[in-house]
Structures are given as structure tokens and as C-alpha cells.
Design an enzyme around this catalytic site. Structure first.
Site, mmCIF file in Angstrom:
data_model
loop_
_atom_site.group_PDB
_atom_site.id
_atom_site.type_symbol
_atom_site.label_atom_id
_atom_site.label_comp_id
_atom_site.label_asym_id
_atom_site.label_seq_id
_atom_site.Cartn_x
_atom_site.Cartn_y
_atom_site.Cartn_z
ATOM 1 N N ASP A 1 -16.387 51.724 6.535
ATOM 2 C CA ASP A 1 -17.240 51.533 5.703
ATOM 3 C C ASP A 1 -17.132 52.992 4.741
ATOM 4 O OD1 ASP A 1 -19.123 48.804 4.618
ATOM 5 O OD2 ASP A 1 -19.575 50.782 3.523
ATOM 6 N N ARG B 1 -32.533 51.435 -7.431
ATOM 7 C CA ARG B 1 -31.855 52.219 -6.489
ATOM 8 C C ARG B 1 -31.845 53.997 -6.593
ATOM 9 N NH1 ARG B 1 -27.256 48.622 -3.922
ATOM 10 N NH2 ARG B 1 -28.299 46.811 -3.565
HETATM 11 C C1 SAM Z 1 -21.177 42.896 1.118
HETATM 12 S S1 SAM Z 1 -20.515 44.164 2.427
HETATM 13 C C2 SAM Z 1 -19.602 42.805 3.338
HETATM 14 C C3 SAM Z 1 -19.769 43.184 4.761
HETATM 15 C C4 SAM Z 1 -19.168 42.261 5.526
HETATM 16 N N1 SAM Z 1 -17.551 42.426 5.336
HETATM 17 C C5 SAM Z 1 -19.141 40.738 5.281
HETATM 18 O O1 SAM Z 1 -18.408 40.041 5.034
HETATM 19 O O2 SAM Z 1 -20.304 40.332 6.008
HETATM 20 C C6 SAM Z 1 -19.687 44.827 1.452
HETATM 21 C C7 SAM Z 1 -19.178 46.385 2.213
HETATM 22 O O3 SAM Z 1 -18.078 47.003 1.345
HETATM 23 C C8 SAM Z 1 -18.180 48.308 1.543
HETATM 24 N N2 SAM Z 1 -17.570 48.885 0.404
HETATM 25 C C9 SAM Z 1 -17.598 48.834 -0.961
HETATM 26 N N3 SAM Z 1 -16.792 49.500 -1.680
HETATM 27 C C10 SAM Z 1 -15.999 49.969 -0.535
HETATM 28 C C11 SAM Z 1 -14.898 50.919 -0.640
HETATM 29 N N4 SAM Z 1 -14.301 51.564 -1.939
HETATM 30 N N5 SAM Z 1 -14.446 51.657 0.591
HETATM 31 C C12 SAM Z 1 -14.887 51.105 1.828
HETATM 32 N N6 SAM Z 1 -15.936 50.151 1.627
HETATM 33 C C13 SAM Z 1 -16.497 49.784 0.706
HETATM 34 C C14 SAM Z 1 -19.795 48.546 1.069
HETATM 35 O O4 SAM Z 1 -20.178 49.821 1.408
HETATM 36 C C15 SAM Z 1 -20.583 47.230 1.955
HETATM 37 O O5 SAM Z 1 -21.021 47.563 2.963
#
Ligand code: SAM
Length: 281
Positions: free
Chosen positions: A154, A47
Site C-alpha cells: 500500500d 484530514r
Molecule cells: C479502499 S482501500 C481498499 C483496500 C482493499 N483492497 C479492499 O478492497 O478492501 C484503497 C487502498 O488503496 C491505496 N492506494 C490508493 N492509491 C494508491 C497508490 N497510488 N498506490 C498504492 N496504493 C494506493 C490506499 O492507500 C488504500 O489503502
């Protein structure tokens, strides 16, 4: 130690030393709370090399030097590159059944004076989660005249931008039940679906790091934070879940991901089973 961790990254197109990876891990942790384990080295390499190319850099020493600065524009791209954004409509469908059959009918009684419901999708990725919540709300006619709002946030600005557009390849919507598919308009020529306006209107999308201070005051009736804390250590999870308890109403609901748990993390919620929790203190 996995195979990827033993792999030699110093011979690759862009040399990355162990020290570089440790630096990247530390910066990722302090900016996002995400713990990049050694078996993520290959993914991180793949990435970030795109960023090195874009910045015309020759190796990870240069890149690490750049992102080590306390304030730099590259942090946005760096964070966007290391997050994992996997999601889908009605993922973990039992959560949406429980929302439709238990939580929202309860709130219909509890909030009948204010006729107001506040929901937060924290870590909403490309938007499938908040749109699924909004479709459930829309399907319940009793809320038609209610003020039901969903905040979707997000850390990754690129997924928030895509979520706002609300257009998805048709195959991503194929598994959606017929009763909810009516909220999507189909563009067969371009092979995409678009979430219809009455559903979109309930959602506000914002870029927000869960580890930073939050501009909103709450209280929220419901928080979805699913498959987000999976890469956080226990202390970061405890702080975050306690902050969720603070911003939820006293009996508010919290939905977390299938591989996540509040056990040994916080006592401020009681489990209702199947990764659904209710605030108790
Ligand atoms: C695997 S996705 C989950 C999406 C959705 N909640 C689901 O369960 O399908 C995890 C998301 O968490 C976000 N994320 C990770 N660390 C974060 C943080 N410190 N603050 C806000 N979002 C965060 C990532 O950018 C990502 O889009």
C-alpha cells in the site's frame, strides 16, 4: 456541484481558498493518481487540518507552500491523510469463494512441478484482504507443503504498519466464517483478535506506490487490486492494468472492486464475471 463544494472554507479555523484546494488536488494527483473531486473538499479539509495543527501552521497557504516542494518529508503524511482505507475481512466474499473453489485448485494442477504460487494484494490497506487470502490458502491442506507467498502493498505507510501488526478489534472479525475464524487467536480481555503465525508467515507487507516503478519482477499467478483505482482517471487505470498484465503469468487472474471495470480500459483481460478477470494477452 454539491453542497460541500459551495461551502465557504475561507471563514474556517484554517482558511482554505479555492486556489489552495486546486493546488492540493494537483499535488495529490501527481503523487498518488487519486483524483480528489470537489465534494471531497470537506474530507480533505478535516484530514489536513490535523497536519496544520501538528506543524503549528495558521493557514493552507503555508501548507501548500510546503507540499509544493518537489521533495519534502511531509509528502508521506500528506498522502497518508488523503487516502481512503476502508476495508474488511472477506470483503466481496464471492472473490474468496472463487479463489478457493476455482483459481487455487487450477493452480494446484498447473504449478505442480514448481509447487509455488505468488499472489499480490495491491492496495492492501490495513491487511484484512491479504489475511483473508492467506486464510483461504491455509484452509486448503493440499498447499501445506507448497511455497505460497502473498505480497501485500500500500502507498499509505500508516496502514502498512497496522497491517504488519495483524491485530484487530474483535467486532471486525465477527462476520468471518467459522472455518476461517480458527486462524485468529482471541484476546477477550483486550477485545482484540490476532492473526495466527502460520497465516501471517505467508505474507510480506511493503510500502509501495502503484504509480512508481516496482521492485518485484513477478510473475504473479493472481493479483487482487480492489477498490483502489476507483479514484484514478481512465488513463492512469489503463497504464496500471497493462502493467498488471505484464507482471502476471500469461493466464493469471485479476480481482478488482465491485464498482470497477476493465471495460473500455484494456483488452488484455477477459471477464470471468463478478469483477474477476483473466489475462489473455
Ligand atoms: C479502499 S482501500 C481498499 C483496500 C482493499 N483492497 C479492499 O478492497 O478492501 C484503497 C487502498 O488503496 C491505496 N492506494 C490508493 N492509491 C494508491 C497508490 N497510488 N498506490 C498504492 N496504493 C494506493 C490506499 O492507500 C488504500 O489503502
Amino acid at each position: 456541484m454539491g453542497l460541500a463544494a459551495r461551502e465557504d472554507f475561507s471563514e474556517r479555523e484554517f482558511p482554505m481558498s479555492d486556489a489552495n484546494f486546486v493546488q492540493i488536488k494537483n499535488i495529490a494527483y501527481s503523487l498518488t493518481g487519486i483524483n480528489l473531486s470537489n465534494h471531497k473538499k470537506n474530507m480533505v479539509y478535516g484530514r489536513l487540518t490535523r497536519r496544520l495543527r501538528r506543524l503549528s501552521m495558521n493557514d493552507f497557504n503555508q501548507y501548500c507552500e510546503l507540499i509544493s516542494q518537489e521533495k519534502c518529508e511531509e509528502h508521506v503524511e500528506f498522502v497518508n491523510a488523503i487516502t481512503t482505507n476502508l476495508t474488511s475481512f472477506f470483503r466481496e466474499s464471492h472473490h474468496f469463494e472463487y479463489l478457493a473453489n476455482s483459481v487455487l485448485p487450477e493452480l494446484y494442477v498447473k504449478n505442480k512441478t514448481t509447487k509455488k504460487i505468488r499472489i499480490w494484494s495491491a492496495g492492501c490497506s490495513t491487511g484484512e484482504e491479504p489475511y483473508s487470502i492467506a486464510m483461504v490458502v491455509k484452509s486448503l491442506a493440499m498447499f501445506n507443503a507448497w511455497d505460497v507467498k502473498i505480497l501485500a502493498t500500500d502507498l499509505d505507510s500508516s496502514v502498512v504498519d497496522r497491517a504488519k501488526i495483524g491485530v484487530y478489534p474483535t467486532e471486525r472479525a465477527e462476520a468471518i466464517e467459522a472455518r476461517y475464524r480458527q486462524y485468529l487467536s482471541v484476546n477477550s480481555r483486550e477485545n482484540v483478535v490476532r492473526v495466527k503465525d502460520p497465516v501471517r508467515a505467508r505474507i510480506t507487507f511493503k510500502n509501495l506506490n502503484l504509480l512508481s516503478s516496482w521492485p518485484m519482477k513477478g510473475p504473479f499467478d493472481i493479483i487482487f487490486c480492489r477498490n483502489v483505482v476507483i479514484y484514478f482517471d481512465a488513463e492512469t487505470q489503463r497504464k496500471l492494468f497493462d502493467r498488471y498484465a505484464d507482471i502476471l503469468r500469461s493466464d493469471g487472474h485479476l480481482f478488482i472492486g465491485h464498482s470497477e471495470s476493465l471495460h473500455n480500459i484494456t483488452k488484455r483481460f477477459t471477464s470471468l464475471g463478478r469483477t474477476i478477470y483473466q489475462r489473455v494477452s
